[in-house]
Design a protein around this motif. Sequence first.
Motif, mmCIF file in Angstrom:
data_model
loop_
_atom_site.group_PDB
_atom_site.id
_atom_site.type_symbol
_atom_site.label_atom_id
_atom_site.label_comp_id
_atom_site.label_asym_id
_atom_site.label_seq_id
_atom_site.Cartn_x
_atom_site.Cartn_y
_atom_site.Cartn_z
ATOM 1 N N TYR A 1 14.998 -8.445 -2.375
ATOM 2 C CA TYR A 1 15.865 -7.675 -3.012
ATOM 3 C C TYR A 1 17.178 -8.629 -2.561
ATOM 4 O O TYR A 1 17.960 -9.056 -3.443
ATOM 5 N N GLN A 2 17.342 -9.022 -1.407
ATOM 6 C CA GLN A 2 18.694 -9.814 -0.922
ATOM 7 C C GLN A 2 18.516 -11.036 -1.442
ATOM 8 O O GLN A 2 19.596 -11.680 -1.686
ATOM 9 N N ALA A 3 17.374 -11.647 -1.505
ATOM 10 C CA ALA A 3 17.431 -13.072 -2.089
ATOM 11 C C ALA A 3 17.748 -13.276 -3.362
ATOM 12 O O ALA A 3 18.353 -14.131 -3.844
ATOM 13 N N ALA A 4 17.307 -12.160 -4.357
ATOM 14 C CA ALA A 4 17.866 -12.291 -5.423
ATOM 15 C C ALA A 4 19.100 -11.944 -5.612
ATOM 16 O O ALA A 4 19.785 -12.420 -6.712
ATOM 17 N N LEU A 5 19.921 -11.381 -4.718
ATOM 18 C CA LEU A 5 21.686 -11.181 -4.642
ATOM 19 C C LEU A 5 22.067 -12.485 -4.741
ATOM 20 O O LEU A 5 23.211 -12.863 -4.931
ATOM 21 N N GLU A 6 21.485 -13.556 -4.160
ATOM 22 C CA GLU A 6 22.070 -14.849 -3.746
ATOM 23 C C GLU A 6 21.653 -15.754 -4.720
ATOM 24 O O GLU A 6 20.598 -15.970 -5.232
ATOM 25 N N PRO A 7 22.472 -16.988 -4.954
ATOM 26 C CA PRO A 7 22.404 -17.915 -5.765
ATOM 27 C C PRO A 7 21.232 -18.829 -5.091
ATOM 28 O O PRO A 7 21.278 -18.989 -3.793
ATOM 29 N N ARG A 8 20.519 -19.774 -5.941
ATOM 30 C CA ARG A 8 19.665 -20.686 -5.401
ATOM 31 C C ARG A 8 19.945 -21.709 -6.281
ATOM 32 O O ARG A 8 20.550 -21.782 -7.429
ATOM 33 N N PRO A 9 19.713 -23.034 -5.809
ATOM 34 C CA PRO A 9 19.849 -24.241 -6.674
ATOM 35 C C PRO A 9 19.129 -24.392 -7.916
ATOM 36 O O PRO A 9 19.692 -24.957 -9.024
ATOM 37 N N TYR A 10 18.178 -23.308 -8.090
ATOM 38 C CA TYR A 10 17.304 -23.345 -9.346
ATOM 39 C C TYR A 10 17.862 -22.091 -10.435
ATOM 40 O O TYR A 10 17.268 -22.055 -11.255
ATOM 41 N N ARG A 11 18.581 -21.350 -9.679
ATOM 42 C CA ARG A 11 19.085 -20.046 -10.545
ATOM 43 C C ARG A 11 20.193 -19.542 -10.049
ATOM 44 O O ARG A 11 20.864 -19.820 -8.960
ATOM 45 N N GLU A 12 20.985 -18.680 -10.860
ATOM 46 C CA GLU A 12 22.384 -17.909 -10.322
ATOM 47 C C GLU A 12 21.915 -16.689 -9.819
ATOM 48 O O GLU A 12 20.724 -16.359 -9.827
ATOM 49 N N ALA A 13 22.766 -16.132 -9.037
ATOM 50 C CA ALA A 13 22.579 -14.843 -8.257
ATOM 51 C C ALA A 13 22.392 -13.767 -9.515
ATOM 52 O O ALA A 13 22.670 -13.851 -10.596
ATOM 53 N N LEU A 14 21.309 -12.997 -9.170
ATOM 54 C CA LEU A 14 21.091 -12.135 -10.156
ATOM 55 C C LEU A 14 21.922 -10.707 -10.370
ATOM 56 O O LEU A 14 21.702 -9.913 -11.322
ATOM 57 N N GLY A 15 22.632 -10.404 -9.391
ATOM 58 C CA GLY A 15 23.409 -9.158 -9.176
ATOM 59 C C GLY A 15 22.487 -8.098 -8.744
ATOM 60 O O GLY A 15 21.183 -8.064 -8.833
ATOM 61 N N PRO A 16 23.257 -6.841 -8.393
ATOM 62 C CA PRO A 16 22.389 -5.635 -7.775
ATOM 63 C C PRO A 16 21.519 -5.219 -8.856
ATOM 64 O O PRO A 16 20.521 -4.960 -8.596
ATOM 65 N N ALA A 17 21.669 -5.173 -10.120
ATOM 66 C CA ALA A 17 20.845 -4.638 -11.151
ATOM 67 C C ALA A 17 20.004 -5.469 -11.477
ATOM 68 O O ALA A 17 18.510 -5.078 -11.555
#
Length: 527
Positions: free
Chosen positions: A407-423
């Motif tokens: 869950y937390q990693a999805a909230l954070e940006p990564r070089p290969y994707r934008e942050a997904l946000g809580p939803a």
Amino acid sequence: MTAQNRQVPSASTPSELPTRAEVLAALSVAIDLGLGQPAEHMLRSALIAMRLADRLGLERAQRECIYYTNLVMWIGCHADSHEYARWFGDDIAVRRDSYFVDWSGLPYQRFLLANLGHGESLLSRLKTIATLYANARGHITQLIHSHCTSAALLAERIGLGVDVQTALRFTFERFDGGGLPAGAGAEAIPLAMRVAQVSDMAEVHQREYGVDGAVAMVRSRRGGQFDPMIVDAFVADPAGVLAVPSAGDVWATALRYAPDRNAPLDAASLDALLIALGDFVDLKCPFTLGHSRAVAQLTADAATFAGLADGAVALAKRAACVHDIGRIGVSNQIWSKPAALSMAEFERVRLHPYLTERILSQVSGLRSVAAVAANHHECLDGSGYPRGLSARELAMPDRLLACAVSYQAALEPRPYREALGPAGAARRLRERVRDGELDPVAAAAVLQAAGQEPRSKPRPHGLTAREVEVLRMVAQGSTNKEIAAHLVLSEKTVRNHVERTYAKIGVSNRIGASMYALEHGLSVAVR
């Protein structure tokens, strides 16, 4: 070992808690990995430093400063890893190779030119070289200043004294005044750092070239990088100074020199130290800043919602604080790659939870923490890494941490994707539950802790979420075997859940359990 056979503590006792010296020794092993050196390099260097202190006749306070200065000398090395990767490609490889070059004069210039833009196309390399050399001293000074400042701040966070903090600011200075960032020289460089510089380099050169090779290197840098007084003490008895124990004995021998080797941490001090280590790890990549701290809080809150005992909540939170410490052993060239990873690169990524366990498990008081931390990428269906464990091998703290990390990693940006946000993070977590990768009870607790699901009413008689789920299936007539298959647990675990549930609600058979479930509205799952 199955999850059911693993001990999940109900509470932590002082005798089980490690000393600060042990935790910092584990930290030094993590630093080794970031330097591209074998485990226990910094511990061996600390032993060499203490032998030099003996020959220099230093006082106790000086010896204590030298010990910890040497042990965490390169604690700032990961904080500028993304900058090293920007200039040199593989930050770990360039640090490993730099041990064989005196950072001065033509050899240093050749080293820079050979490594700048390493792995890039010729045109990209030429651009990188031109950018650096347009203001070479300014760029490198900024890099080193960042390193030294980070090192001093981190030393303060982990409880080291002002003398050690001060010494770490001089890591790149030279006795001849030709170092950076301040150009300090001679006795303006703290004695602890002058000793550490010799010890650190001598350990590597002895391991690669033997005692004679170490002596030749130290003599060649006398009066340049190294203090002549310390060089003379070293070459007067090099075999004695370098008589470090075999690999299996280094840990115990080095800890005997630690100033606070016999003082165990209390629970609050251990928690603060582990939080600091998590923050230390997260500095490696700009996009992970605060990740471990957030995962730790989310895991602890979720463990409470899931009804875990206090000891298991503490275990899960501690493991969450340091779950990513093995990331230090993987180059930022990989972590920062914006495209798909090669098979070899992904194998390196898959290794980092194993490195976490390797770093932490030498500390007897952290072995249960290490075991949970190592499982943060394992999945119920066996598709996780590094070991591909199955559901029956994963206890609830493992499952909660895996969900919190996802869950937390999805909230954070990564070089290969934008942050997904809580939803988006919640959606991804639910998808992984649906696909059989993550535990539904653990995921629900994480989403509840994250505010992505309405908080349920308090469960009666202190029942945990898992116990309610088992009770519901008992009331619906399922056998232990059927419950085990549905929840992907062993029959023994289900039997234990049933017995604990019966004891909590004061019944002795299925009929009593069924009536209790009806009376308390637990016979049907709430959607």
